[in-house]
Design an enzyme around this catalytic site. Sequence first.
Site, PDB file in Angstrom:
ATOM      1  N   GLU A  38       0.783  -1.595   0.162  1.00  0.00           N
ATOM      2  CA  GLU A  38       0.118   0.077   0.115  1.00  0.00           C
ATOM      3  C   GLU A  38       0.994   1.005  -0.027  1.00  0.00           C
ATOM      4  O   GLU A  38       0.760   2.833   1.007  1.00  0.00           O
ATOM      5  CB  GLU A  38      -1.295   0.189   1.588  1.00  0.00           C
ATOM      6  N   GLU A  54      -4.757  -8.550  -2.055  1.00  0.00           N
ATOM      7  CA  GLU A  54      -5.160  -7.946   0.065  1.00  0.00           C
ATOM      8  C   GLU A  54      -6.808  -7.987  -0.217  1.00  0.00           C
ATOM      9  O   GLU A  54      -6.851  -6.633  -1.244  1.00  0.00           O
ATOM     10  CB  GLU A  54      -4.592  -7.528   0.709  1.00  0.00           C
TER      11      GLU A  54
END
Length: 421
Positions: free
Chosen positions: A198, A316
């Site tokens: 991220e 994810e």
Amino acid sequence: MGFFHLSLFVILGTFPAALLAQGVMYSSIAVNVTETIAETDENFVCATIDWWPHDKCNYNRCPWGYSSAINLNLSNPFLGRAIQAFKNLRIRIGGSLQDQVVYDVGKLKVPCHPFQKINNGLFGYSKGCLHMKRWDELNCLFRNNRVVVTFGLNALFGRHRIRQDAWGGDWDSSNARDFIRYTISKGYPVDSWEFGNELSGSGIGASVAAEQYGKDLIALRKVIDELYENSHVKPLLIAPGGFFDEGWYTKLLQVSGPGVINVMTHHIYNLGAGIDPNLVSKILSPLYLSEISKTFSDLQETIRKHGPWSSAWVGESGGAYNSGGRHVSNTFVNSFWYLDQLGMASKHNTKVYCRQSLIGGNYGLLNWSTSLPNPDYYSALLWHRLMGKGVLTVESNAPSHLRSYAHCSKGRVSRLDFLLC
Ligand SMILES: *[C@@H]1O[C@H](CO)[C@@H](O)[C@H](O)[C@H]1NC(C)=O
Ligand SMILES: *[C@@H]1O[C@H](CO)[C@@H](O)[C@H](O)[C@H]1NC(C)=O
Ligand SMILES: *[C@@H]1O[C@H](CO)[C@@H](O)[C@H](O)[C@H]1NC(C)=O
């Protein structure tokens, strides 16, 4: 007529009362078996193990318990059995704290301490350390249960904060190199090394510019090629494990260039925050569920135009962020979201779909306090056992609450050229 085998997954949401009041409804579903529209990996279903320590809390609740890569009880027999049921379950180790993990091997110059809560730490934590003894134990669990491993590397190592949440400077590959070398020396089969978590676009907590990230991926590609030079199987290099941002992802492919990245990973939390009291109505709204299909098609298009050497994975996805929704993400209703995602992702040529999480948070396939399966565990297992690699188109005149997905059956090969399954 030839023989063919296909698996049809039909997900029935709640029908509006007005429709049901009219009595029985007839609809038709037609599967076109003349062409597959996409192909998934053999091990499409995947689940994650995170790094969150037991004191990671949201709104005065601490839904992680002892479920992280560092503190999960690996000798719990339920855990092993739940993994074994898949024959080969793909597990990705990664999550928010991944870019603060150091590996206690080689010339590591910082002390090997566990994650500690600190002010101004990224996500409120200090760096945390993975002892090689623990890595050995994890690999013992993986080997005994035939796990296909994806490991997320620390992509902030050696960088510094340049402003607010933006991090810069070259990635220091030394600790990752020593860790990968150790892994190879022990014969641990890692299927794929992922770079960062991220950090794409404007990042969650921290971000790195795509130009810099692309340069660092070229460096990591060199490390992998060099260390695996004498191995007959070379792991995949996958990145960036963040939220899809078209400009950033495009730049990353352009800067890193052909053959460097094998897989573009992206994360999905399309239900919003776990604390949202309206999670259930979102999960049961076909209109809402369909909105995210644009992200899948945009990524597919970005790869087609700028990086045809790579493919797409969902690295994810937990539905609702911040540990999932309490009494939602671990209950039956969540499968309307999850199964629809597995179908939608497959149709857009996504090769792998990693569910946050295997265990931990409110969204664990397994309950972290009992290690027993939640409803989505069985959805994952069913999908894994029934749905093969070839994705077919389904046409239906049913109301949008009925979602249908068809794949060639798992484990069957095509018998005739014109029939694909
Ligand atoms: C099935 O797919 C083929 C190939 O894309 C297409 O030519 C054909 O028209 C489709 N059949 C139907 C009934 O839609
Ligand atoms: C881990 O699980 C095993 C097997 O169930 C149990 O005997 C052991 O006490 C557990 N360890 C911890 C630290 O809870
Ligand atoms: C785990 O199981 C316990 C006991 O059944 C239950 O109280 C709890 O809500 C469950 N938690 C999750 C996150 O599934």
